[in-house]
Each structure stands twice: as C-alpha cells, then as structure tokens.
Scaffold this motif. Structure first.
Motif, PDB file in Angstrom:
ATOM      1  N   ARG A 587       0.833  -1.198   0.000  1.00 32.05           N
ATOM      2  CA  ARG A 587       0.000   0.000   0.000  1.00 32.05           C
ATOM      3  C   ARG A 587       0.874   1.257   0.000  1.00 32.05           C
ATOM      4  N   VAL A 588       0.260   2.385  -0.337  1.00 30.17           N
ATOM      5  CA  VAL A 588       0.974   3.657  -0.334  1.00 30.17           C
ATOM      6  C   VAL A 588       0.367   4.523   0.773  1.00 30.17           C
ATOM      7  N   PRO A 589       0.901   4.417   2.001  1.00 30.72           N
ATOM      8  CA  PRO A 589       0.288   5.148   3.119  1.00 30.72           C
ATOM      9  C   PRO A 589       0.561   6.649   3.043  1.00 30.72           C
ATOM     10  N   PHE A 590      -0.272   7.434   3.749  1.00 30.09           N
ATOM     11  CA  PHE A 590      -0.076   8.882   3.767  1.00 30.09           C
ATOM     12  C   PHE A 590      -0.656   9.455   5.058  1.00 30.09           C
ATOM     13  N   CYS A 591      -0.398  10.746   5.285  1.00 33.99           N
ATOM     14  CA  CYS A 591      -0.831  11.411   6.520  1.00 33.99           C
ATOM     15  C   CYS A 591      -2.007  12.340   6.230  1.00 33.99           C
ATOM     16  N   VAL A 592      -3.078  12.196   7.035  1.00 31.17           N
ATOM     17  CA  VAL A 592      -4.267  13.041   6.863  1.00 31.17           C
ATOM     18  C   VAL A 592      -4.375  13.993   8.056  1.00 31.17           C
ATOM     19  N   ARG A 593      -4.557  15.264   7.760  1.00 34.62           N
ATOM     20  CA  ARG A 593      -4.768  16.260   8.805  1.00 34.62           C
ATOM     21  C   ARG A 593      -6.237  16.693   8.768  1.00 34.62           C
ATOM     22  N   SER A 594      -6.899  16.631   9.907  1.00 40.94           N
ATOM     23  CA  SER A 594      -8.316  17.016   9.934  1.00 40.94           C
ATOM     24  C   SER A 594      -8.663  17.592  11.300  1.00 40.94           C
ATOM     25  N   THR A 595      -9.909  18.045  11.438  1.00 40.79           N
ATOM     26  CA  THR A 595     -10.374  18.558  12.734  1.00 40.79           C
ATOM     27  C   THR A 595     -11.271  17.526  13.427  1.00 40.79           C
ATOM     28  N   VAL A 596     -11.208  16.275  12.978  1.00 43.48           N
ATOM     29  CA  VAL A 596     -12.110  15.240  13.509  1.00 43.48           C
ATOM     30  C   VAL A 596     -11.607  14.729  14.855  1.00 43.48           C
ATOM     31  N   ARG A 597     -12.493  14.737  15.835  1.00 47.08           N
ATOM     32  CA  ARG A 597     -12.127  14.263  17.182  1.00 47.08           C
ATOM     33  C   ARG A 597     -13.226  13.383  17.758  1.00 47.08           C
ATOM     34  N   LEU A 598     -12.867  12.658  18.820  1.00 46.42           N
ATOM     35  CA  LEU A 598     -13.839  11.839  19.543  1.00 46.42           C
ATOM     36  C   LEU A 598     -14.090  12.479  20.909  1.00 46.42           C
ATOM     37  N   SER A 599     -15.333  12.367  21.390  1.00 46.01           N
ATOM     38  CA  SER A 599     -15.606  12.772  22.775  1.00 46.01           C
ATOM     39  C   SER A 599     -16.460  11.677  23.406  1.00 46.01           C
ATOM     40  N   LYS A 600     -16.352  11.533  24.712  1.00 44.07           N
ATOM     41  CA  LYS A 600     -17.002  10.421  25.408  1.00 44.07           C
ATOM     42  C   LYS A 600     -18.515  10.405  25.194  1.00 44.07           C
ATOM     43  N   ALA A 601     -19.053   9.209  24.952  1.00 44.94           N
ATOM     44  CA  ALA A 601     -20.509   9.022  24.950  1.00 44.94           C
ATOM     45  C   ALA A 601     -20.833   8.002  26.037  1.00 44.94           C
ATOM     46  N   LEU A 602     -20.628   8.429  27.281  1.00 46.27           N
ATOM     47  CA  LEU A 602     -20.998   7.622  28.451  1.00 46.27           C
ATOM     48  C   LEU A 602     -21.968   8.476  29.246  1.00 46.27           C
ATOM     49  N   SER A 603     -23.120   7.927  29.571  1.00 43.51           N
ATOM     50  CA  SER A 603     -24.143   8.710  30.259  1.00 43.51           C
ATOM     51  C   SER A 603     -23.590   9.353  31.528  1.00 43.51           C
ATOM     52  N   PRO A 604     -23.925  10.640  31.771  1.00 40.55           N
ATOM     53  CA  PRO A 604     -23.469  11.306  33.006  1.00 40.55           C
ATOM     54  C   PRO A 604     -23.924  10.581  34.274  1.00 40.55           C
ATOM     55  N   ALA A 605     -24.974   9.766  34.184  1.00 39.27           N
ATOM     56  CA  ALA A 605     -25.454   9.026  35.361  1.00 39.27           C
ATOM     57  C   ALA A 605     -24.333   8.175  35.960  1.00 39.27           C
ATOM     58  N   PHE A 606     -23.444   7.653  35.101  1.00 39.75           N
ATOM     59  CA  PHE A 606     -22.362   6.781  35.590  1.00 39.75           C
ATOM     60  C   PHE A 606     -21.175   7.595  36.112  1.00 39.75           C
ATOM     61  N   GLU A 607     -20.955   8.792  35.543  1.00 37.28           N
ATOM     62  CA  GLU A 607     -19.934   9.703  36.088  1.00 37.28           C
ATOM     63  C   GLU A 607     -20.337  10.120  37.501  1.00 37.28           C
ATOM     64  N   LEU A 608     -21.648  10.416  37.647  1.00 35.88           N
ATOM     65  CA  LEU A 608     -22.165  10.939  38.919  1.00 35.88           C
ATOM     66  C   LEU A 608     -22.532   9.823  39.891  1.00 35.88           C
ATOM     67  N   ARG A 609     -22.415   8.574  39.423  1.00 33.09           N
ATOM     68  CA  ARG A 609     -22.823   7.391  40.203  1.00 33.09           C
ATOM     69  C   ARG A 609     -24.288   7.477  40.632  1.00 33.09           C
ATOM     70  N   GLN A 610     -25.114   8.096  39.778  1.00 29.00           N
ATOM     71  CA  GLN A 610     -26.561   8.171  40.029  1.00 29.00           C
ATOM     72  C   GLN A 610     -27.241   7.099  39.181  1.00 29.00           C
ATOM     73  N   TRP A 611     -27.123   5.846  39.629  1.00 29.86           N
ATOM     74  CA  TRP A 611     -27.582   4.736  38.790  1.00 29.86           C
ATOM     75  C   TRP A 611     -29.101   4.652  38.679  1.00 29.86           C
ATOM     76  N   GLY A 612     -29.801   5.367  39.547  1.00 30.61           N
ATOM     77  CA  GLY A 612     -31.265   5.373  39.477  1.00 30.61           C
ATOM     78  C   GLY A 612     -31.790   6.651  38.848  1.00 30.61           C
ATOM     79  N   SER A 613     -30.940   7.362  38.091  1.00 31.39           N
ATOM     80  CA  SER A 613     -31.295   8.677  37.535  1.00 31.39           C
ATOM     81  C   SER A 613     -32.512   8.615  36.609  1.00 31.39           C
ATOM     82  N   THR A 614     -33.351   9.667  36.693  1.00 27.35           N
ATOM     83  CA  THR A 614     -34.443   9.806  35.712  1.00 27.35           C
ATOM     84  C   THR A 614     -34.117  10.930  34.733  1.00 27.35           C
TER      85      THR A 614
END
Length: 680
Positions: A587-614
């Motif tokens: 293959r002929v590899p190359f370098c891509v520059r972009s503004t693409v990023r990842l951010s967490k998709a974990l419900s705040p209920a688990f950050e806050l330890r509010q497992w019974g959250s509504t």
C-alpha cells in the motif's frame, strides 16, 4: 484424552454457529431481554410456521418442554406473550422472514426515548408521552419485555434447514399421536449474570471492585464515543471565544434490534449520517469557507437509541466546561433524522412549538426555515414546514433544548409518524431504503455503482450544505456547492453491505484494520466495548472527506507534538493505509490532517454514580459467560431410566464382586505349596 472427548461430542451434538442471542439489558428500574438457566435450556424441537401449530406446543404435545423453531412472520407480540405465559416452552429459535413482513415489524416502543426528551409535565405537557403524535405506531415494545427463556435468531438459512430436517425425520406427529423416540432436541445457553436493574447490578459490581481481589463485574454501561469536527479549526484544549457563534449539525450513528449486535439501521441511522457526511464534504470543498463569520460543527452522536446517551453527555460536558464549546456558542441547530423514505421528494422541517413562543427564538427559527427552503431551489427536494401543530420527533436536539432555548430544525422524511415500518429491527436493511444493485457486479463495481437512493440522499446533503453556507454568513452564490452521489454510494455500500471494501481499507490506520474483519454486514449497536466499528469508520470517513493530505513522514504524523508547525491543538493527524499500489501488493500510506475528534458518549449518570437517575440514560448490558446453541437426539425417559437402572445394577454387581474377591483374596490368590517339599 481431550481429543477423544471432542470426537464423542461431535458425534452427539451439531453446533449452530451462526446465531444471535437476545441478551439482558437493564435500566434504573427494569431488566429487559432474555436468558437461559445457568446450565442452558433444553427442549424437543417443534416447528411453528402458522398459528395453528402453536396448539401442539401449548396444549397437545406429549413431550414438553418444547424448543420452538418460529417462522419470522410469526415473531410478534401476540405469539411471544402466549409462549411467555406457559411452562411448556423452554426456548425459542427464530428464522428470519424473507421477504420482510409487509405489515412492518418494530420491537421498539411506540414512543421512543419517552421521558428523556424535552417534553414533560413542566415543558409542553400536551406533547409529553407522544400525546399528540405516536411516532412509531408499529412499535410492539418486544425489546423492552423480560423473557425468562432464551431466544436466538438463526442467521444461516442452511442451519435452519438442518434443524427442520432433523424435525422432519424424528419429531413430526404421526396420525395425531406423538412421534416415536429418539426425538430431535435443541439446547440454548445464554445465562446472564446481572439481575433486577442497573442500580442493583452496578452496586454489586462496585462492592466487588472495592472488597475483592478478583472482582466479578456483572454488568457494564452502554458507552462509546461521539465523533465531531468543525469547518474552521478550533483549539481542542482551550475554550472557544464566547462571542464566536457555531452552527451545530447533528445526527445519530447507532441503532438496535431485538437481538444482540443485530442493528443494520439503514433508515433509522445510516441514511441520515451518510447524508451528514456528504454535506460536510460538500461544504468543506466550497471556496472561502475558512473565513466565514460563523463556524460549523458536524456532530455524530452514539448511543441515542438508549435514551440519548451521546447527546446528553455532550450537553453535560458543555455545561460543566469540559468541552471546547459552551451552549452559549451555539447559534442554531440542524439535525438530520430519517431521510431516505421521502414521499414525492418532500423533506419535512420539524421545530419546537414551545420555544417558538419566545419572540427572539421565533425570529431565528423563521430565518432558519427560510434559508433551508431557499437552499432547495434547483435541487430535487421540496422542504415543507410542519408548523406549530406538533412537537419535535425523537431527536438529539431535544437534549439541547432541555438545557437552553436554541433555535433549531429537525429534518425528516415523515410529517407525523415514521415512514420506517422496521424502526429498530433486523429488517431495517438496505432493501428497506431501496438500495439495489444490478446482477453480476464485482465487489469493486458494486462499491462504485451509483444507486437511486445515493442520488436522492446526495440531493438532501446538497440542500443542507448550501443552507449551512448561508447560515454561517456566506454571501456568494451557492449553486456550486454540490454533494457527490459517488461518495454517498461508497458510504452506503460500506456502512450497509460490506465493511471490508477497498475504500474503507485505504482510509483507516493500519493498526485498526482488524475492525474490517470478515464480518460482511456492518451492525450499528452501541455496545459496551469502545470505540465500536461504526465510530471508527465514521471518524475516518469524515477525516478523509473533510481533511487534507499533508507531506509528513510516518514519524512526524504519529508524533505531531514534536513538530512546532503541526498546530497539534487545532488539528488531528492520522497515518492511514492508503490504496494498493497498482503494480504490487503493498500500500501507499499517507498522513491526513483534519479537525475530527472523539468525545465520550458515556451517560453522566455513571460519572455521577446516580444509577437510578431519571434525568440521564441508565442503560447497562449484563455480562455472560457462554452463548451457544446445539441440536442432538434425545432418548425416551423410559429408555434413559432403563439405561440408568442397568448401569446401577452393573455398578452394584461390580462393587460386590470386587468386595468378595478382595475378601477371599488369600484363598483365590494363595501360592500353592511345592508338592516336592517334605515337612519334618
């Protein structure tokens, strides 16, 4: 030895290798899904192809419990609740219906994500709980029922035929009376470790983690990553200037069905995020976009099916200053919902009637609707406003409205209830959105073939890209901004038909090429291990379509912080595989520059330890040890008892024989005297 045991097992059992189980999911108050007993559930197979066949299972059959092989056309709420209400059924194997059921099939809820959107007793109570519009009228809610027996999907038609043949040979009732032994039986293993609710299972896991050296976790939160990028680069480690306005474009990238990791999501997710990706490419290619007064943020939310996991987390991060943008930076919001099943090319614009009562919001929404309508000139898309008569459909935008009044529009192919008759089901396949290819094309030709669906989605992407250009302050003519149907075709093929294709291979990093694997059909379930394949692929497709190839070596690309000119805070760098060299296998590899990023998709209920959250999603998935299915012949109880009795008799006889032989050993085994010896 083990080899001998295996060969005996192979002679007794036929394993079913291509199956998908129904597994247990839990939220703050309930457990839903299915499970087997700890050692698996076994039953005599009975094939049910019409409703009358159920009578044998439920009443007449002399050999309960039964394992029901159910035709997909009968896999509905009425039949399943009948089977759930009896002890004569030990499990269920479902053969997929072909073609898809014409009346539609959706195991989701009639009112998806009810209680987690913006409408409640305090905000638009007349719209809460789908009082005005039932969005998913064919929803049976089966995915949210709890079954105490295993249910498996048979994915391989050949395996289904093997089971039916075994049934024909051994189990078919003869002249009204029961069949003769031996009978064909099935065993399903899918024992789940978590019970009751997320509150219970997370507490157990937490106690184990605190006090045990070898903790046994029983459930995991559904989690992944959102994918986002901006038209103009922003400093990811800092904060965007409070005066800088950003237009947020959003769509979901996950789906669901009754069975674990079976989530084709053609109309419910893929049609919208593919359109979104095409719009991002078209806008990035327009001249002068880097100097527009407003920025545009392209956002792909993960876990939206399960009470808006991704969008609720992004809103939470923005409120808590854990994200480069704040809610106050958002100028307006455009969301792409289901867009592939349009009637007469009409695309509906949904707005929130409650926030529009505010005069300033109303003015901005009117401007938004007008810009979108004007952008459809010359495209084969007609935009129509739903008006004040009904609320927003289930959408990520609702989570942003819960936090702040933001002018926004949700675009969809339906005015009221969904056009998608297979929402959140295994039948939401390419055929559902009319992705069809001529016979006899090679994989490469299929990848490049422009379908009518691709043309239609490219038109929607064109309208969105033109509208975004104008909303961002662009004053030039927008007729040159055009989404590419060829790109849309490739994306539809990659996200719906076959992940392991030459285009996807060329745009991802070498170290994650395993995700393309051997699995042909991509699934878009959020899962508990992250990032999932969909997230990776959306990330790299977006980088490919909106980024630029930069002249960096592999070392520089992998470690951009070492080079002062790379502006690491503004851009992400990826060293991708590249295409195959025509003259060799490398293959002929190359370098891509972009503004693409990842951010967490974990419900705040688990950050806050509010497992019974509504307030926030609390969905977790149970852990399990073993999921498998097999068929074998089972003998009659009488024969089993006779075999057991004979075995016991032989055992007792051999014990007695051993005892007497041992007791008389000195007589039986004494050494005879030498006859020539003389005693004195």
């Amino acid at each position: 030895g083990p080899c001998g045991a295996n060969s005996v097992e192979r002679k007794i059992y036929i394993p079913l290798n291509k199956t998908a189980p129904c597994v247990r999911l839990l939220n703050a108050t309930h457990q839903v899904g299915c499970q087997s007993s700890i050692s698996g559930d076994t039953g005599v197979i009975h094939v049910v192809e019409k409703e009358e066949d159920l009578r044998w299972v439920l009443l007449d059959g002399p050999h309960p419990p039964y394992m029901v092989l159910l035709d997909g056309s009968l896999f509905n709420r009425k039949v399943l609740l009948q089977l759930k209400g009896t002890s004569r059924v030990s499990g269920l194997a479902v053969a997929k219906a072909k073609p898809s059921p014409p009346q539609g099939f959706s195991p989701g809820l009639k009112c998806p994500n009810d209680g987690f959107g913006v409408y409640s007793e305090d905000y638009g109570p007349q719209y809460a709980h789908c009082n005005t519009t039932v969005w998913n009228p064919v929803g049976s809610g089966l995915s949210y029922e709890d079954f105490d027996f295993p249910i498996f999907l048979l994915e391989d038609a050949n395996e289904t035929e093997v089971i039916k043949q075994c049934y024909q040979d051994h189990n078919v009732p003869r002249e009204g009376s029961g069949p003769e032994y031996p009978l064909c039986a099935m065993q399903l293993f899918s024992h789940m470790h978590a019970v009751t609710s997320t509150v219970t299972c997370m507490r157990r896991s937490s106690i184990q983690s605190t006090f045990s050296l070898n903790p046994e976790v029983v459930c995991d939160p559904l989690l992944d990553y959102n994918v986002w990028s901006t038209l103009q680069p922003i400093n990811s480690s800092g904060k965007v200037d409070p005066k800088k306005e950003v237009i947020l474009v959003a769509t979901r990238i996950d789906s669901h069905s009754f069975f674990w990791n079976i989530a084709p999501g053609a109309e419910s997710a893929v049609s919208s995020f593919v359109t979104h990706l095409a719009a991002a490419e078209a806008l990035h290619k327009a001249p002068g976009v880097q100097s527009l007064p407003r920025n545009v943020m392209f956002t792909f939310f993960q876990g939206e099916t399960f009470d808006y996991i991704g969008s609720s987390r992004m809103v939470y991060d923005m409120e808590k200053d854990k994200f480069p943008l704040r809610l106050s930076n958002i100028h307006s919001f455009i969301e792409l919902n289901q867009v592939a099943l349009r009637n007469n090319s009409v695309l509906w614009m949904h707005t929130d009637p409650v926030s529009r009562k505010n005069e300033s919001i109303q003015t901005q929404v009117e401007n938004l609707l007008e810009t979108l309508s004007n952008s459809s000139a010359g495209a084969n898309v007609t935009l129509q406003d739903v008006g004040y008569s009904q609320p927003l459909p289930p959408s990520s935008f609702q989570r942003f409205l819960r936090a702040k009044h933001i002018p926004g529009v949700v675009l969809s192919d339906h005015r009221a209830s969904f056009h998608n008759r297979y929402y959140q089901s295994m039948y939401d396949t390419p055929e559902n959105i009319h992705v069809e290819y001529p016979e006899g094309l090679s994989p490469e030709e299929t990848l490049e073939y422009v379908t009518d669906t691709a043309k239609s989605l490219a038109e929607v992407a064109t309208v969105v890209a033109r509208a975004l250009y104008q909303l961002a302050g662009g004053a030039n003519d927008t007729s040159a901004i055009q989404a590419d149907p060829k790109t849309v075709s490739r994306m539809l093929y990659g996200f719906l038909i076959k992940m392991n294709n030459s285009w996807f291979q060329s745009i991802i990093k070498p170290d994650i090429k395993v995700i393309l694997g051997k699995c042909d059909v991509p699934q878009h379930y959020v899962a508990v291990s992250s990032p999932v394949n969909t997230t990776y692929l959306v990330q790299y497709v977006l980088a490919n379509l909106t980024g630029t190839v930069v002249n960096l070596t592999k070392e520089e690309c992998l470690n951009p912080e070492k080079n002062p000119n790379t502006e690491k805070d503004l851009y992400e760098y990826a060293w991708v595989q590249g295409s195959l060299d025509p003259n060799s296998t490398s293959r002929v590899p190359f370098c891509v520059r972009s503004t693409v990023r990842l951010s967490k998709a974990l419900s705040p209920a688990f950050e806050l330890r509010q497992w019974g959250s509504t307030e926030y999603s609390t969905w977790t998935e149970s852990r399990w040890k073993d999921i498998r299915a097999r068929i074998f012949l089972v003998a009659s109880k009488e024969l089993e008892m006779i075999t057991l009795a004979v075995g016991i008799v032989i055992l007792v006889f051999s014990l007695l024989a051993t005892y007497f032989i041992n007791a008389k050993a000195d007589v039986l085994f004494s050494i005879p005297r030498d006859p020539g010896a003389v005693a004195y």
